[in-house]
Design an enzyme around this catalytic site. Structure first.
Site, PDB file in Angstrom:
ATOM      1  CG  ASP A   9      -1.679   1.253   1.410  1.00  0.00           C
ATOM      2  OD1 ASP A   9      -2.445   1.597   0.485  1.00  0.00           O
ATOM      3  OD2 ASP A   9      -1.515   1.931   2.433  1.00  0.00           O
ATOM      4  CG  ASP A  11      -1.265   7.612   0.133  1.00  0.00           C
ATOM      5  OD1 ASP A  11      -0.315   8.386  -0.034  1.00  0.00           O
ATOM      6  OD2 ASP A  11      -2.094   7.351  -0.760  1.00  0.00           O
ATOM      7  CG  ASP A  17      -2.869   8.750   4.765  1.00  0.00           C
ATOM      8  OD1 ASP A  17      -2.972   9.329   3.676  1.00  0.00           O
ATOM      9  OD2 ASP A  17      -3.827   8.206   5.337  1.00  0.00           O
ATOM     10  CE1 TYR A  20      -9.244  11.492  -1.518  1.00  0.00           C
ATOM     11  CE2 TYR A  20      -9.484  12.986   0.340  1.00  0.00           C
ATOM     12  CZ  TYR A  20      -9.909  11.887  -0.381  1.00  0.00           C
ATOM     13  OH  TYR A  20     -11.004  11.166   0.034  1.00  0.00           O
ATOM     14  CB  CYS A  90      -8.309   1.505  -7.744  1.00  0.00           C
ATOM     15  SG  CYS A  90     -10.101   1.732  -7.952  1.00  0.00           S
ATOM     16  NE  ARG A 108     -12.865   2.652  -2.741  1.00  0.00           N
ATOM     17  CZ  ARG A 108     -12.026   3.596  -2.320  1.00  0.00           C
ATOM     18  NH1 ARG A 108     -11.067   4.011  -3.106  1.00  0.00           N
ATOM     19  NH2 ARG A 108     -12.130   4.114  -1.114  1.00  0.00           N
TER      20      ARG A 108
END
Length: 198
Positions: A9, A11, A17, A20, A90, A108
């Protein structure tokens, strides 16, 4: 012979993290990842990012902005003598504002579509591979793809909705610790063993 891989993964696992974010200047590697990634790569694992990027569907940034994110990640890892073998994302989100991206999809997470795509394109044996992420959707995606899964338990998972596919094979505090678990795990945890942890 087929490859084995570490699916990561992005973030909250590989990098901090920042919701956006697509600004390359704000992207840096998380603490306690470099040594582990080097060890995993030296043992023959491909390193592949698997990331949900709902910001595209929500209109926060265009899909093409993810190219500069990929470039930045490749650069950061290359500077540590680590090779990134794949970057899969995704862009969909069911409630997104863009009709182009709001459709239901199989990519997703927790759905395993991106892992299946990476496996096909990179000749990966999923049964010899691992998914590492900071929430249980990552764990579930890995298990549904046929991998083993590790949760980076750093506080980012807040709901703890458990099913057998969401029980991690290991819980750790960093990618470095995850690498140690992977390199010292010789027995594949059985479905029944995860079931007992529910």
């Amino acid at each position: 012979m087929m490859n084995k891989a570490i699916f990561l993964d992005k973030d909250g696992t590989l990098i901090p993290d920042i919701p956006y974010n697509v600004n390359p200047e704000l992207i840096r590697l998380e603490k306690n990842v470099v040594d582990g990634l080097r060890k995993l790569e030296s043992e023959g694992y491909l390193l592949v990012i698997i990331s949900n990027q709902a910001g595209v569907a929500k209109g926060y940034f265009p899909e093409k902005a993810l190219l500069q994110v990929e470039t930045r990640l490749n650069s950061l890892l290359k500077s540590e003598d680590i090779k990134l073998s794949g970057f899969y994302y995704c862009p969909h989100y069911p409630g997104g504002g863009s009709t182009k991206y709001q459709s239901s999809c199989d990519c997703r997470k927790p759905k395993p579509g991106l892992l299946f795509r990476a496996a096909h394109e990179l000749n990966i044996d999923l049964s010899r591979s691992w998914m590492i992420g900071d929430i249980l959707n990552d764990v579930e995606a890995g298990h549904l793809a046929g991998c083993r899964s590790i949760l980076i338990d750093n506080g980012n998972e807040t709901e703890w909705i458990m099913t057998v596919d969401r029980v991690p094979d290991h819980k750790v505090s960093s990618v470095n610790e995850a690498a140690e678990k992977i390199l010292n795990t010789f027995e594949i945890p059985k479905y029944e063993q995860r079931l007992e942890q529910l």
